[in-house]
Design a protein around this motif. Structure first.
Motif, PDB file in Angstrom:
ATOM      1  N   ASP A 244       0.842  -1.204   0.000  1.00  9.40           N
ATOM      2  CA  ASP A 244       0.000   0.000   0.000  1.00  9.40           C
ATOM      3  C   ASP A 244       0.883   1.262   0.000  1.00  9.40           C
ATOM      4  OD1 ASP A 244       0.885   0.497   2.593  1.00  9.40           O
ATOM      5  OD2 ASP A 244      -0.830  -0.510   3.505  1.00  9.40           O
ATOM      6  N   ASP A 245       0.216   2.416  -0.137  1.00 13.42           N
ATOM      7  CA  ASP A 245       0.940   3.678  -0.279  1.00 13.42           C
ATOM      8  C   ASP A 245       1.786   4.013   0.949  1.00 13.42           C
ATOM      9  OD1 ASP A 245       0.185   4.133  -2.820  1.00 13.42           O
ATOM     10  OD2 ASP A 245      -1.383   5.595  -2.348  1.00 13.42           O
ATOM     11  N   SER A 246       1.232   3.778   2.121  1.00 14.03           N
ATOM     12  CA  SER A 246       1.982   4.106   3.342  1.00 14.03           C
ATOM     13  C   SER A 246       3.262   3.303   3.406  1.00 14.03           C
ATOM     14  CB  SER A 246       1.146   3.772   4.580  1.00 14.03           C
ATOM     15  OG  SER A 246       0.050   4.608   4.653  1.00 14.03           O
ATOM     16  N   GLU A 267       0.953  12.576   4.949  1.00 13.56           N
ATOM     17  CA  GLU A 267      -0.433  13.021   4.776  1.00 13.56           C
ATOM     18  C   GLU A 267      -0.697  13.405   3.329  1.00 13.56           C
ATOM     19  OE1 GLU A 267      -1.664  15.566   7.907  1.00 13.56           O
ATOM     20  OE2 GLU A 267      -3.662  14.717   7.548  1.00 13.56           O
ATOM     21  N   LEU A 270      -0.701  10.311   0.976  1.00 10.43           N
ATOM     22  CA  LEU A 270      -1.884   9.466   1.068  1.00 10.43           C
ATOM     23  C   LEU A 270      -3.082  10.108   0.382  1.00 10.43           C
ATOM     24  CD1 LEU A 270      -1.528   8.119   4.727  1.00 10.43           C
ATOM     25  CD2 LEU A 270      -0.866   7.025   2.589  1.00 10.43           C
ATOM     26  N   ARG A 671       1.260   6.106   8.244  1.00 17.14           N
ATOM     27  CA  ARG A 671      -0.122   5.676   7.994  1.00 17.14           C
ATOM     28  C   ARG A 671      -1.012   6.217   9.107  1.00 17.14           C
ATOM     29  NH1 ARG A 671      -1.872   1.698  11.565  1.00 17.14           N
ATOM     30  NH2 ARG A 671      -0.212   0.504  12.586  1.00 17.14           N
TER      31      ARG A 671
END
Lengths: 724, 777
Positions: A244-246, A267, A270, A671
């Motif tokens: 995932d992106d985090s 922040e 995301l 995250r």
């Protein structure tokens, strides 16, 4: 095989000679191993043999002639001291190496009987060793008997399976018995079994498929993915999902710049809907000085930037900074290496010369250059032939000859010298043959270098030839390991025929791309980190948990000491104060090892001291002191509860508990907290706290303490101190 | 490794030794030293307020410059008194742009020079609070900022750059005497580094976009303090214009360049490509050309015809021009045949050997010689042509490597012998005790009754071997100089500067020179003065740096006189014949207490080196130097003889200051007492006053009380100052060496023995009795 190899027994009619018939027996019986009679310089009890029989002439002299020939007894060959000891009939420190009724024992008897021939002119010479099968796919848990044949100059072939030596390069995957029976364990992947006979080596490459269906692959983003996935398909290991992106943001920030992404970066990332945002982050990180700082630290340690004396400070700062500036400017790798190897002048005007202070002896220059820039370990070859390799003393001294014309003068910097090129013919004496050796690249012929030319420049020229089989490969493999935790060849600086890459096509392709890019280090990192393979999740699927080497998922790793310290400083908001450096200096920017003494965490978590050219000096393993340090060291406590630390600032800040918890999670993990985590944390911050006397603390103090606890708990999670 | 550890331990022991002994004993009598001048320069046509830091320059001060055009006046405070250590410097528009020496004259005399620059750009002085992006000091293009780094800090400057508008940042530091090894960084507005210079102090930057840019400056090892000063110039430069840098001081090695009579600009030039023999540049001898090592791995090859029997002298200057180069020359003979060519080396010419070996602290960490590099990596040598034919001359830089550096230039001169010489001198620093790791700048500031010794060395050119007479002129009244010759073929001699015992304070800029007969005519060449830049306590970690001074300032003072003066007893020159024994009476005047029983005097120079040292008992007024010219094998000639001896004097400095302060205190104390009495009286008066007078009386009493309080505060200040001065004036044991006033000795050839009587018998092996030497005066 229908051709029917001539067995050793069938050859018995022919007179035996030492090289072809006796030396392999001594090697197989480990008589000439480094721990026994080939112990450097002394041997055992006055009886000395060359390591693995690479110097048969000397061994022959020692057996037949030394000590007035007392080791052999031609009148009664089986009563020879050599055999009585080997069979442990006379007390032998090494125990029983040959059974009196064995074929080998009889062969030695026969050889003595025949007059102990070293070698006749007409005797065939060994030219090759071949293992059968050379490449095979086998199921996990299965066995395979290897057969080895030796080819001789007269065209004859012998089955030497009995006398050959076998060794698997990854013992967690396979083991080979003395007789050449390979037993595979449960792990899928690629493993190589090295076969050694009479100074020659050969390799059997075994592919162990898992055999799971690989019908869904993540999208390929570049040639890395194509080659990684092709391999996974071949051996039947389905890769994990893309992370995932985090996870990606945290991973790539840690790997490129050695730091956590900031709360703001996390922040923004995301929220960003741009499909190309991952590439954009890679670009931003590569542009940032953090990249140069982080990689300079890595290289500075490998280049021995260590502080022994106070007076080393200036040159250490300068040398580290030189590396850092070169990386910041994205100076091509071949140019950096050239500037280093051919450095002249003094440290105040050309910091690269500092390396010649650290690495003063030609011996160390050769070994460091070979291992660091060529991925070849030459240490053995100074004294004897490399046991697993084709490199011998001639190769060693040919490489040393490049460094034979280094002149040194006093400089204006204390304890530092000026390095210059002494005009003259570059050559070094081969300590074995006492002959002068001209410079030559590994595997190349001697170079003609005019007395006016600095041979070190010629070495750099040889390295960056497009066809150089080592230079680019060694670097891409090293960087691959940086980003993927395991080298395509592992250890990353031990490239040799007998330690083949797990994915040879990929290593070749990476090297070719690197050369083509003009040795562009940032481009290499870009290629590596943009790949889907790099961006795979570390969470295993049903099949790939046991895959340690095919990159079917991301392999998590504990943060390196400096990165961990910076991460702790970031999360606690309490920067470490390093002597002589401006406040705010990050641990990844530290110029030398001296800070390991002033900052305990660095030492505890294995920051290297710059003693070795091997990255293995950095300790990755876990230890009790590490756990204790994270749990309750005074340093850490002070950081968590320090004035102006994060807890302090959060206390003073406006905003709800939820916002503060959110901020902590973004900082620590890039995250947001899950609903469950949020609930638990909120509950914790609201709880009432009592002091030692059991009296309730005032709510502000209680919250402050709870915030500190929360930060402390976060940094003690694996999610925090691992890159995953 | 073992060696290193041993060395390290040694160093620790040494510093312990120092720490222990420093309390009891200092090394060298106080000498005036100007440490820093802040700011370090100013724009021509302007004035600048400067602050100086110093050692031993208390009392009235005068700031002087090597250019008389630059003048300074003390800053006067609100109280009308001169503010110590502050001056207003006036730089007239016609003051030469470049480096000048500033020096501070005070009651102990003149200090050595400190670089002071006159520039053509506007200048600012940065106070040093700019240690973050937020507090960056704004800098206009085409200005110079004077500043100093702070320990563990980075100085930030900001300027507005325009896309494509090239700027050059030049941080002048080490070459203007600063201890700073500057790192200069160009960064974006956030402070992220874009371009870094760590070796030259120069950044050549073309902004990629309009906007604010930051310049960061710090020491390579983040050291700081007033001694880590720098001048940062930000200049806008044309896209293809040359990089203009600030002027710098000259290395000591530069004293031997240029040769007398050399035209300022070389008539010829090296032209590339000439890296290969096939590309050799054709020249004819003699030649004088300028060349460049700029390209990476550059090798410059020249080709010429030479005639058998010719001798050619080759000189290359590059390091002496201030560059970090190490030129080397190779001369080869080329014989071309049908098969190709054969090449044989004729001569390899390398460094100019140091006439006196420079001191090193490696590996033994002991003082091994002066802190001056009078040799050079440049080239000076000759080759002889043994055969007619074709020759090649290679010029290369031993420091060359893969890097390209455009600034590396050289001048190559190939000439027939033009015998000549160049001289440089420095005040002697003598090792005073075991583990003496210090080095101090030694200004030519004499106490009345003192002699200062200078070492003078020569670089001999083109085979000149003759003797050189050393002399000094334009000395202040009461100061005389006497020189040892540099003997024929030798590279080193000495000069002695003596102040008479009754000299009064004086100062002058003197001239040093050497005179010799070259090719039958007498030539005089100037002798430059070199000085160490900073007092260094522990040279193994801070190598003493030195440079050529602008000129030769000499002073004499009677504020303090020599603790001991030792001189010939009323006679300064002597005459004797070869083989005689000369007895020279010496007279000593002791003005200070000394520790120990005696001072052992050893002669300077090699001629009398074998002489037995003289034991001079402390307080003894007379002693005798006995020169056995036979034993010393002294050949005929003119000699200067001086001795030096090490002693520990009990130094009582600044007694005057204490006296003045005591008087001040006495006055203040009396004043305070008087005011106290007055206040008391007024208070009593107020108490007893009538109601209508009460208010007035109370007011007066209050005012008096306030006056009294002020006086007491002032008294406390004066008392504190007195204590500081009394502490500073406490008697200190100071280890130093003391030089005797030199005497001249003229040694004549032995008198021709009388023709023996035909019948006389002689006893073999007996020498004629030495006649008593006669004083020549």
């Amino acid at each position: 095989m229908g051709m029917g190899w001539a067995s050793h027994a069938a050859e018995a009619a022919k007179p035996l000679n030492f090289i072809n018939d006796i030396e392999p027996i001594l090697t197989k019986a480990s008589c000439n191993s480094g721990g026994c009679h080939a112990k450097a310089g002394v041997g055992q009890r006055g009886f000395r043999l060359s390591v693995l029989g690479f110097e048969p002439q000397e061994d022959y002299e020692h057996i037949v002639k030394e000590g007035k020939g007392r080791r052999v007894f031609p009148a009664a060959p089986d009563q020879s001291l050599l055999l009585l000891k080997a069979a442990n009939i006379m007390p032998h420190g090494g125990g029983k190496r040959l059974a009196p009724d064995s074929e080998e024992f009889r062969t030695v008897v026969q050889w003595i009987n025949e007059g102990m021939v070293y070698e006749r002119e007409s005797d065939p010479k060994i030219v090759a060793v071949e293992v059968e099968p050379a490449r095979i796919t086998l199921k996990a848990g299965s066995q395979q008997q290897l057969k080895v044949r030796a080819r001789y100059s007269d065209g004859s072939v012998r089955d030497v399976s009995r006398t050959a030596l076998y060794e698997a390069n990854d013992k967690s995957m396979a083991e080979a018995s003395e007789e050449g029976l390979v037993t595979l364990h449960d792990l899928p992947g690629n493993v190589a079994v090295m076969v050694r006979y009479s100074g020659l080596v050969s390799v059997c490459s075994i592919s162990v498929p898992l055999g799971a269906p690989v019908d869904r692959l993540p999208p390929s983003r570049n040639f890395i993915d194509e080659l990684v996935f092709a391999n996974l398909k071949r051996i039947g290991i389905p890769p994990s999902e893309v992370c995932d992106d985090s996870t990606f943001l945290r991973r790539v920030s840690l790997d490129i710049a050695g730091r956590l992404p900031t709360e703001e970066e996390a922040e923004a990332f995301l929220k960003n809907p741009d499909p190309a945002k991952r590439d954009a982050v890679i670009e931003a990180l590569l542009r940032s000085p953090g990249y140069a700082d982080f990689f300079a630290g890595k290289w500075a340690m490998l280049l021995h930037n260590k502080r022994d004396l106070e007076s080393d400070t200036v040159s250490n700062f300068a040398f580290h900074a030189w590396i850092r500036d070169s990386l910041l400017a994205n100076t091509p790798y071949d140019v950096i290496v050239r500037d280093l190897l051919a450095a002249t002048g003094e440290v105040s005007t050309n910091p690269a010369v500092a390396w010649f202070k650290r690495v003063k002896e030609p011996r160390q220059q050769v070994e460091d250059v070979a291992q660091l820039f060529l991925g070849v370990r030459m240490q053995c070859a100074q004294c004897h032939h490399h046991p697993f390799e084709r490199w011998g003393q001639q190769d060693y001294y040919s490489l040393a000859a490049f460094f034979s014309q280094i002149g040194r003068k006093l400089s204006s910097t204390p304890e530092e010298e000026t390095i210059f090129h002494k005009r003259g013919t570059a050559q070094t004496e081969n300590k074995k043959t006492r002959q002068q050796v001209r410079p030559a690249g590994l595997g190349g012929g001697p170079l003609e270098i005019a007395p006016d030319e600095d041979p070190r420049l010629k070495l750099a020229d040889w390295m960056r030839e497009k066809t150089n089989p080592f230079f680019a490969k060694a670097l891409v493999n090293r960087y691959w390991k940086h980003f993927f935790r395991r080298g395509l060849v592992d250890p990353e600086d031990d490239l040799r025929d007998t330690n083949p890459p797990t994915n040879p096509e990929l290593l070749d392709a990476l090297a070719a791309k690197f050369v083509e890019s003009g040795y562009d280090l940032k481009e290499l990192i870009r290629t590596l980190t943009r790949s889907t393979a790099y961006q795979l999740s570390s969470v295993p699927n049903a099949h790939n948990e046991t895959d340690p080497q095919n990159f079917s998922r991301y392999y998590p790793r504990r943060l390196p000491a400096e990165v961990l310290l910076d991460a702790i400083d970031t999360l606690t908001g309490s920067p470490t104060n390093f002597p002589d450096l401006p406040p705010g200096t990050r641990a990844v920017s530290l110029p030398d090892n001296s800070y390991n003494r002033t900052t305990a965490l660095l030492k505890v978590f294995g920051r290297p001291e710059g003693l070795s050219v091997c990255e293995c000096e950095r300790v990755d393993s876990a230890s009790l002191s590490q756990s204790l340090h994270l749990l309750n060291s005074a340093d850490l406590k002070a950081k968590v509860s320090g004035p102006n630390g994060r807890a302090d600032r959060l206390m003073k800040a406006n905003g709800t508990d939820a916002e503060k918890i959110r901020s902590l999670y973004l900082t620590a993990f890039a995250r947001l907290p899950s609903a469950e985590e949020m609930q638990e944390a909120e509950g914790y911050l609201k709880r009432s706290v009592t002091d030692a006397a059991g009296q309730p603390l005032d709510p502000a103090k209680a919250k402050r303490r709870s915030l500190e606890d929360l930060i402390w708990a976060l940094l003690n999670t694996k999610e925090f101190f691992y890159n995953h | 490794m073992a060696l290193k550890n041993a060395h390290f331990t040694g160093a620790c022991l040494v510093s312990l030794f120092f720490a222990a002994s420093a309390v009891a004993q200092q090394v060298c009598l106080p000498a005036p030293r100007l440490l820093t001048v802040t700011p370090m320069g100013g724009q021509a046509g302007g004035t600048v307020d400067v602050t100086v830091t110093h050692q031993h320059c208390d009392g009235p001060q005068e700031l002087l410059f090597s250019s008389p055009k630059i003048t300074a006046k003390p800053v006067v405070g609100a109280d009308g008194r001169e503010v110590p250590n502050r001056f207003k410097v006036s730089i007239p528009p016609d003051a030469p742009v470049g480096v000048h020496d500033a020096r501070l004259r005070s009651r102990l005399g003149i200090s050595a020079g400190r670089a002071f620059l006159v520039g053509s750009l506007p200048e600012i002085h940065c106070a040093g609070t700019n240690h973050s992006v937020e507090t960056a000091q704004k800098l206009m293009p085409n200005t110079i900022c004077n500043a100093a780094t702070a320990k563990r800090a980075i100085d930030f400057y900001s300027f507005v750059g325009s896309r494509g508008r090239r700027v050059v940042v030049d941080c002048n530091a080490a070459r203007i005497d600063s201890k700073l090894a500057p790192v200069v960084i160009m960064a974006d507005a956030k402070g992220d580094d874009l371009l870094v210079s760590r070796t030259s102090g120069v950044l050549d930057f073309t902004p990629p976009a309009d906007g604010t840019y930051l310049i960061k400056v710090h020491d390579i090892a983040f050291k700081g303090g007033t001694e880590f000063y720098y001048r940062l110039a930000l200049r806008e430069v044309d896209v293809d214009g040359p990089v203009q840098k600030q002027e710098t001081t000259a290395r000591v090695s530069a004293f031997s360049w240029p040769p007398e009579g050399l035209v300022p600009v070389a008539p010829g030039a090296e032209t590339e490509p000439n890296n290969q023999p096939s590309q050799a540049q054709q020249i004819t001898l003699p030649c004088d050309l300028s060349g460049s090592f700029a390209a990476a791995t550059d090798l410059d090859i020249f080709e010429f015809q030479a005639v058998k029997g010719d001798v050619w002298w080759v000189e290359v200057a590059s390091e002496r021009l201030g560059l970090n180069t190490d030129p080397a020359v190779l001369v080869q003979r080329v014989v071309k045949t049908e098969q190709g060519e054969t090449v044989t080396d004729v001569a390899e010419l390398d460094d100019i050997t140091a006439p006196m070996k420079m001191g090193t602290y490696l590996p033994a960490s002991t003082y091994t010689g002066p802190a001056y590099q009078a040799g050079s990596p440049d080239v000076l040598g000759k080759f002889e042509v043994k055969e007619d034919g074709l020759y090649r001359l290679h010029v290369r830089d031993l420091n060359r490597d893969a890097r390209s550096r455009t600034e590396n230039q050289y001048r190559l001169v190939v000439r027939r012998a033009q015998p000549d010489f160049a001289l440089v001198a420095w005040a002697v620093h003598q090792r005073l005790r075991q583990n003496d790791f210090g080095t101090l700048p030694k200004p030519l500031a004499l106490r009345a009754g003192t002699t200062i010794a200078l070492e003078v060395v020569v670089v001999r050119r083109d085979g000149f071997e003759g003797e050189i007479d050393l002399a000094m002129e334009n000395l202040p009244p009461g100061v005389t100089a006497s020189g040892l010759k540099i003997p024929a073929g030798k590279l080193q001699g000495m000069l002695f500067l003596s102040a008479s015992e009754n000299a009064t304070p004086a100062f002058s800029v003197a001239k040093m020179a050497g005179r010799a007969v070259v090719n039958g005519s007498t030539v005089t060449r100037p002798c430059r003065l070199a000085s160490v830049l900073w007092p260094v306590d522990y040279a193994p970690t801070e190598l003493p740096k030195s440079r050529l001074m602008a000129d030769v300032p000499v002073s004499v003072t009677d504020f303090e006189k020599a603790p001991v003066s030792i001189a010939g007893d009323g006679q300064t020159s002597w005459e004797a014949s070869v083989g005689e024994t000369v007895k020279i009476p010496l007279r000593s005047v002791w003005r200070s207490e000394f520790n120990g029983a005696s001072i052992k005097l050893k002669p300077y120079g090699t001629v009398f080196a074998a002489m037995k040292e003289i034991d001079l008992p402390i307080k003894a007024e007379k002693t005798e130097a006995v020169l056995d010219l036979a034993a010393l094998k002294t050949p005929p000639g003119e000699y200067t003889l001086a001795f030096s001896g090490i002693g520990v004097t009990r130094h009582r400095p600044n007694q005057e200051d204490v006296k003045t302060a005591e008087e001040d205190q006495k006055r203040a104390s009396e004043e305070a007492a008087a005011l106290a009495d007055a206040a008391k009286a007024l208070t009593e008066k107020a108490g007893a006053a009538l109601p209508e007078e009460k208010e007035e009386a109370t007011k007066a009493a209050k005012a008096a009380a306030e006056k009294q309080k002020a006086a007491e505060t002032a008294l406390a200040g004066i008392t504190k100052k007195l204590k500081a001065l009394t502490d500073a004036a406490a008697t200190k044991d100071i280890l130093d060496f003391f030089v005797t006033e030199p005497v001249r000795i003229s040694v004549k050839p032995a008198p021709v023995p009388p023709v023996p009587a035909p019948v006389a018998t002689s006893v073999p092996g007996t020498a004629p009795a030495a006649p008593t030497a006669l004083p020549s005066k």
